[in-house]
Design an enzyme around this catalytic site. Sequence first.
Site, mmCIF file in Angstrom:
data_model
loop_
_atom_site.group_PDB
_atom_site.id
_atom_site.type_symbol
_atom_site.label_atom_id
_atom_site.label_comp_id
_atom_site.label_asym_id
_atom_site.label_seq_id
_atom_site.Cartn_x
_atom_site.Cartn_y
_atom_site.Cartn_z
ATOM 1 N N ASP A 286 40.897 47.947 48.606
ATOM 2 C CA ASP A 286 41.586 47.436 47.436
ATOM 3 C C ASP A 286 41.022 48.183 46.224
ATOM 4 O OD1 ASP A 286 43.274 46.109 45.772
ATOM 5 O OD2 ASP A 286 42.765 44.108 46.461
HETATM 6 C C1 BGC Z 1 45.358 44.338 44.057
HETATM 7 C C2 BGC Z 1 46.197 44.892 45.175
HETATM 8 C C3 BGC Z 1 47.086 45.984 44.635
HETATM 9 C C4 BGC Z 1 46.216 47.043 43.997
HETATM 10 C C5 BGC Z 1 47.005 48.207 43.448
HETATM 11 C C6 BGC Z 1 44.625 45.418 43.285
HETATM 12 O O1 BGC Z 1 44.034 44.917 42.166
HETATM 13 O O2 BGC Z 1 44.435 43.403 44.592
HETATM 14 O O3 BGC Z 1 46.946 43.871 45.758
HETATM 15 O O4 BGC Z 1 47.863 46.508 45.652
HETATM 16 O O5 BGC Z 1 45.506 46.459 42.923
HETATM 17 O O6 BGC Z 1 47.739 47.859 42.359
#
Ligand code: BGC
Length: 746
Positions: A286
């Site tokens: 993530d």
């Molecule tokens: C989120 C993800 C997301 C990623 C990219 C993160 O902060 O937890 O779900 O896909 O950002 O935007």
Amino acid sequence: MNYKRFAPVLLVLSVLALYNSAKAQDLIDKKVDSVLSKMTLAEKVGQMNQYNGDWEATGPVTKAVGDKLGEIKQGRVGAVLNIMGSAHTKMFQDAAMQSRLKIPLLFGQDVIHGYRITFPIPLAEACSWDIDAIERAERIAATEASASGINWTFSPMVDIARDPRWGRVMEGAGEDPYLGSLIAAARVHGFQGRGLGNIDAIMACAKHFAAYGAAIGGRDYNSVDISMHTLWEVYLPPFKAAAEAGAATFMNSFNDLNGTPATGNSYLQREVLKKIWNFKGFVVSDWGSIGEMIPHGYAKDNYQAAEIAVKAGNDMDMESRSYIDNLEKLVNDGKVSVALLDESVRRILRKKFEMGLFDDPYRYINPAREKSMLNRPQSQEEAKSMAQKSIVLLKNNNQLLPLSKELKTVALIGPLGKAKKEQKGFWSLDIEPNEDIPSVFESLQKAAPKTQFVYQYGCNIDDQSHAGFAAAVEAAKKADVVVMAMGEAPDMTGEAKSKANIHLPGVQEELIKAIVETGKPVVVLLMAGRPMIFNWTADNANAILYTWWLGSQGGNAIADVIYGAYNPSGKLPITFPRTEGQIPIYYNHLNTGRPAASDKDVFYKSAYIDLPNSPRYAFGFGLSYTSFDYIDDGVFYSTTPIKDNETLKISFTLKNTGKYAGEETVQLYIRDLVSQPLRPVKELKDFKKVFLQPGESRQVTFTISRDMLYFYNDNLQYVTQPGDFQVMIGSASDDIRLKRTFELTN
Ligand code: BGC
């Protein structure tokens, strides 16, 4: 047609298909190996590195865009995110084509509920219990996104959520592992269409692996402390379903699981995902989660964080720069083997080959296709249908709804009555012009041209002021019926949007009180991304529609439901508590040794002294303008016990006893009556959507088979256990109409 005659032909064809796909895989593996053999260590690390584009999304941007393009040219980047549209993606792919090996970039994007056209938020779509419609919604999202240069979505979010305080509850399918698994698979199928390599398919990404939804206290990013049994029974099934559906990628998560950050968790990524489930795609971190193992206190610095993550099976680093800055050194220091890196790079390159990017890095980048595929009228129709199905009728006293189009005056009151872009909810992209989205006010006017609509805002969403009340009350007094558009702001749910207080915000409930006191019939629309608490309204408003955030077609779908062009059919995929103190509250809990016989049974009810145990609205609940009878007409039979692979058929008659044609979602729950370890008081195992004309009856038949009765025992083996089971069929988890027991023998 006599299918039996064709059976040998079909068999040969499917063996051939398998053979061809194995051959194609073989060929891809050879191509991957050939590219890999030419790569330097630095280039390998580059493939494992993903950068954000040039705007701040959910974390800090770590580099200027010019520098990033420079790094792409040096082969130091394998994927980017938040770069959309053919012009923009072309600029980045051009840079990749200037690198030594010309390995194409992946373009990732959070296509969470639509791309150009916004569909209802995922939690709302889950209310439809319409698996095919959900798949179609993602098909449209993929068709639009893939025409705009995107080839990878960070979706579906398949985290089970039992806590409405958690802001990200809006992104998932609610609290149930069975419904969640069906929806997870449908979304993967929708995004990936006929398979990677087709021009309208984008890679799905099941996230956040794992158990992110169980954050303690519903606080985003928080620790997760659950038993292995709960992990396997409740939180892993939708991920398993996504893997089985062929999800190309997985994303790990910010939380720690029982003391080990998910990002550095080799049990989850290597053992469960890659070994037990035989997952062949790649795992992306993530946003910044590799680096976040430092503040977690799990790694001393980025050097150690990178080592832990890569060893744990995290293949790509999203935006923490831990890999790009440390992996080479880790290899040179002998801490990480090149073979380990090769494994990750192979997984990433394989997907690039499967998508045909090596044949044509620009295949998703085509301005003409972009123009023709975005915002097609038939896609808008599908979005409207999905929005209609996502609405849940919570209350309809004296059949106030649907309204007549002959009413003289309707007062529309509330902060969201004229909302346009707000209806898109969190995690929507800003591609659609706001003026294209009809407000509830506009859609109602269009639906009932003879009625005069008067609008008063009454109060703002989070207001403490009563300044708008008087005018709203005056408008209500002059109207035949009042419709109130109330709720949360769209950015009150989503990432980092957890709330301790999930009551209808500000003075909105006071406004509802003031309007109800006028004595006029009041319909309340509740727009939100999570279950809210609104007890006074639940007890006193005449009708309530929970509309969530419905997207581009929200206004039109609401008007269709209010005037009866669509009879609401949504059922809640998550429990609504009476107040925050009941959280976590979910239907598939275990029984205590002192279960409630009645709420007065002080020592035996295992409840609070100031609240009943029951929720405000139970899982599976949702009304219709019509009514359905479940008739146990003697055909409800059992041939128990079930032995070996035998099945048990259970039938009953469903009758539409009301005035309107409508659809009922008949739910089948099962309980294992005696079990070690304990099993929940009921678990959803099947459901059927049945559409009936007024007065029409239909026999509904469920088939119970052994595979519905499996569970994880104390040793985490997936087993069945002989004994007695109860089957419950009903209209909601707390509205069971028919019950029977049956036996399973070994
Ligand atoms: C989120 C993800 C997301 C990623 C990219 C993160 O902060 O937890 O779900 O896909 O950002 O935007």
